[in-house]
Design an enzyme around this catalytic site. Sequence first.
Site, short mmCIF file in Angstrom:
data_model
loop_
_atom_site.label_atom_id
_atom_site.label_comp_id
_atom_site.label_asym_id
_atom_site.label_seq_id
_atom_site.Cartn_x
_atom_site.Cartn_y
_atom_site.Cartn_z
N TYR A 11 39.15 28.72 42.22
CA TYR A 11 40.03 27.55 42.15
C TYR A 11 39.50 26.57 41.11
O TYR A 11 40.24 26.07 40.27
CB TYR A 11 40.14 26.89 43.53
CG TYR A 11 41.12 25.76 43.57
CD1 TYR A 11 42.46 25.99 43.84
CD2 TYR A 11 40.71 24.44 43.34
CE1 TYR A 11 43.38 24.94 43.87
CE2 TYR A 11 41.62 23.41 43.37
CZ TYR A 11 42.95 23.66 43.64
OH TYR A 11 43.85 22.61 43.66
N HIS A 15 41.18 25.49 37.36
CA HIS A 15 41.46 24.10 37.00
C HIS A 15 40.61 23.62 35.82
O HIS A 15 41.06 22.78 35.04
CB HIS A 15 41.32 23.18 38.21
CG HIS A 15 42.51 23.24 39.10
ND1 HIS A 15 42.72 24.26 39.99
CD2 HIS A 15 43.58 22.42 39.20
CE1 HIS A 15 43.87 24.07 40.61
NE2 HIS A 15 44.41 22.96 40.15
N TYR A 34 43.89 12.08 37.52
CA TYR A 34 44.25 13.04 38.56
C TYR A 34 42.99 13.77 39.01
O TYR A 34 42.29 14.36 38.20
CB TYR A 34 45.27 14.02 37.96
CG TYR A 34 45.93 15.00 38.89
CD1 TYR A 34 45.61 15.11 40.23
CD2 TYR A 34 46.90 15.85 38.40
CE1 TYR A 34 46.24 16.02 41.05
CE2 TYR A 34 47.55 16.77 39.21
CZ TYR A 34 47.21 16.85 40.54
OH TYR A 34 47.83 17.75 41.34
N TRP A 69 52.61 27.84 37.06
CA TRP A 69 51.29 27.48 37.58
C TRP A 69 51.21 27.80 39.07
O TRP A 69 50.22 28.34 39.55
CB TRP A 69 50.98 26.01 37.32
CG TRP A 69 49.63 25.58 37.82
CD1 TRP A 69 49.36 24.93 38.98
CD2 TRP A 69 48.37 25.79 37.19
NE1 TRP A 69 48.01 24.72 39.10
CE2 TRP A 69 47.37 25.24 38.01
CE3 TRP A 69 47.98 26.40 35.99
CZ2 TRP A 69 46.03 25.27 37.70
CZ3 TRP A 69 46.64 26.43 35.68
CH2 TRP A 69 45.67 25.87 36.52
N TRP A 70 52.25 27.46 39.81
CA TRP A 70 52.26 27.76 41.25
C TRP A 70 52.09 29.25 41.49
O TRP A 70 51.33 29.66 42.35
CB TRP A 70 53.56 27.30 41.88
CG TRP A 70 53.74 25.82 42.01
CD1 TRP A 70 52.78 24.84 41.86
CD2 TRP A 70 54.95 25.15 42.32
NE1 TRP A 70 53.33 23.61 42.07
CE2 TRP A 70 54.67 23.77 42.35
CE3 TRP A 70 56.25 25.58 42.57
CZ2 TRP A 70 55.63 22.81 42.63
CZ3 TRP A 70 57.21 24.63 42.85
CH2 TRP A 70 56.90 23.26 42.88
#
Length: 97
Positions: A11, A15, A34, A69-70
């Site tokens: 993960y 990112h 963010y 992306w999802w």
Amino acid sequence: MKLLPGFEEEYKKRHDEIWPELSRLLSERGIYDYSIFLDEETRTLFAVQKLKANADVDNLSEEPVLRRWWKYMADIMETNPDSSPVEKPLKKVFHME
């Protein structure tokens, strides 16, 4: 959001290598500063993002790059049938300016 067991490093890696076109879309829509935090015990992900006064995020989920992306992330986290991450609204219990 919730990460599947054993995917903490993956993960973070994904990112760290966020797609430039996704980063650009978020910025263009008024999202900045963010951050995503991980509770390592529960694998719960907590995202915090600031929005500019003129932010346009209402239809962000319809953007093709976000949907891609999802799908890219769907194998390592809990998702809905459309591959969007399962999200749970949180109740605000404190705020300080």
